[in-house]
Write a protein that holds these residues in place. Structure first.
Motif, short mmCIF file in Angstrom:
data_model
loop_
_atom_site.label_atom_id
_atom_site.label_comp_id
_atom_site.label_asym_id
_atom_site.label_seq_id
_atom_site.Cartn_x
_atom_site.Cartn_y
_atom_site.Cartn_z
N PRO A 42 0.82 -1.20 0.00
CA PRO A 42 0.00 0.00 0.00
C PRO A 42 0.86 1.26 0.00
O PRO A 42 1.88 1.33 0.69
CB PRO A 42 -0.79 -0.10 1.30
CG PRO A 42 0.12 -0.87 2.22
CD PRO A 42 0.87 -1.83 1.32
N VAL A 44 1.78 4.47 1.19
CA VAL A 44 1.49 5.18 2.43
C VAL A 44 2.37 6.41 2.64
O VAL A 44 2.16 7.14 3.60
CB VAL A 44 1.61 4.24 3.65
CG1 VAL A 44 0.54 3.17 3.60
CG2 VAL A 44 3.00 3.62 3.72
N ARG A 55 -0.16 8.44 4.97
CA ARG A 55 -1.54 8.04 5.22
C ARG A 55 -1.54 6.58 5.67
O ARG A 55 -0.60 5.83 5.41
CB ARG A 55 -2.41 8.23 3.99
CG ARG A 55 -2.10 7.29 2.84
CD ARG A 55 -3.05 7.50 1.70
NE ARG A 55 -2.70 6.61 0.60
CZ ARG A 55 -3.29 6.64 -0.57
NH1 ARG A 55 -4.24 7.51 -0.82
NH2 ARG A 55 -2.93 5.81 -1.52
N THR A 56 -2.59 6.20 6.32
CA THR A 56 -2.74 4.80 6.70
C THR A 56 -3.22 4.03 5.47
O THR A 56 -3.81 4.61 4.56
CB THR A 56 -3.74 4.65 7.86
OG1 THR A 56 -4.98 5.23 7.46
CG2 THR A 56 -3.22 5.35 9.11
N PRO A 57 -2.98 2.72 5.43
CA PRO A 57 -3.33 1.95 4.23
C PRO A 57 -4.81 2.04 3.84
O PRO A 57 -5.14 1.97 2.65
CB PRO A 57 -2.96 0.52 4.60
CG PRO A 57 -1.89 0.66 5.63
CD PRO A 57 -2.24 1.90 6.39
N ASP A 58 -5.70 2.22 4.80
CA ASP A 58 -7.14 2.25 4.45
C ASP A 58 -7.68 3.67 4.26
O ASP A 58 -8.83 3.85 3.89
CB ASP A 58 -7.94 1.54 5.54
CG ASP A 58 -7.65 2.10 6.92
OD1 ASP A 58 -6.68 2.83 7.08
OD2 ASP A 58 -8.42 1.76 7.85
N ALA A 59 -6.86 4.70 4.48
CA ALA A 59 -7.32 6.07 4.36
C ALA A 59 -7.20 6.55 2.91
O ALA A 59 -6.38 6.07 2.13
CB ALA A 59 -6.52 6.99 5.26
N LEU A 60 -8.05 7.52 2.55
CA LEU A 60 -8.00 8.11 1.22
C LEU A 60 -7.22 9.41 1.18
O LEU A 60 -6.65 9.76 0.16
CB LEU A 60 -9.43 8.37 0.71
CG LEU A 60 -10.30 7.13 0.51
CD1 LEU A 60 -11.71 7.52 0.12
CD2 LEU A 60 -9.69 6.22 -0.55
#
Length: 196
Positions: A42, A44, A55-60
């Motif tokens: 991801p 990041v 950013r965190t892996p799940d954030a946009l």
């Protein structure tokens, strides 16, 4: 047959053209966000000369912090930017030198000296950035210095090459201007078999 030797008018514009190419690569380096990027998914982390974003892996959305808050960030940006401004000045001087017949070789060597100063400033900025970035900014995942950072080095390499050519060009002023008479070598037909 068209031969483009040193005396060819179009070939004289190669050095200013190369300086223009170095300026374009410098603009890409200054504006690009790819100085440092995550190597694989991801994604990041990414950084430019001006800011670092994570950013965190799940954030946009990216969370960015300015590198101008660090002394080394200001130093890297300032040295690269000063080198870029001097490069633009050298480009303008090169266009003037090759446009006006009287001034052509009066200050070409000076342009070469200024280009070495440009290379020194750019190298300082390009070395400060990765060394201090990896010391002071926590890195997330696997990262690499990427395309915009590479454009910065490419611009510097072109500048160094042009600096050497600008410094050496006055040594061949007569050849470039076409002022040298051709030398003819003649051998008589009787001596021709002995020359083999």
């Amino acid at each position: 047959m068209v031969v483009c030797g040193l005396a060819c008018w179009r070939c004289r514009w190669l050095l200013p053209l190369l300086l223009g190419l170095a300026i374009i690569m410098g603009i890409i380096a200054l504006a690009g966000r790819g100085w440092l990027e995550s190597e694989s998914a991801p994604y990041v982390q990414q950084a430019s000369l001006w800011e670092s974003c994570t950013r965190t892996p799940d954030a946009l959305n990216w969370n960015c912090e300015s590198l101008m808050d660090y002394g080394w960030g200001r130093a890297a940006a300032a040295t690269y930017l000063v080198g870029f401004v001097i490069l633009v000045i050298c480009f303008i001087l090169a266009v003037i030198a090759f446009s006006i017949e009287i001034l052509r070789f009066n200050f070409v060597r000076g342009i070469g000296g200024l280009l070495f100063v440009v290379a020194a400033f750019q190298i300082i900025g390009l070395v400060i950035y990765p060394v201090k970035f990896t010391e002071d900014i926590p890195l997330m995942g696997d990262n690499m210095f990427s395309w915009a950072y590479g454009f910065g080095w490419a611009s510097t390499v072109v500048v160094i090459g042009c600096a050497f050519f600008f410094c050496c060009l006055p040594n061949w002023e007569d050849e470039v201007l076409g002022n040298i008479k051709p030398t003819y070598y003649y051998s008589s037909p009787e001596r021709a078999p002995y020359l083999n």
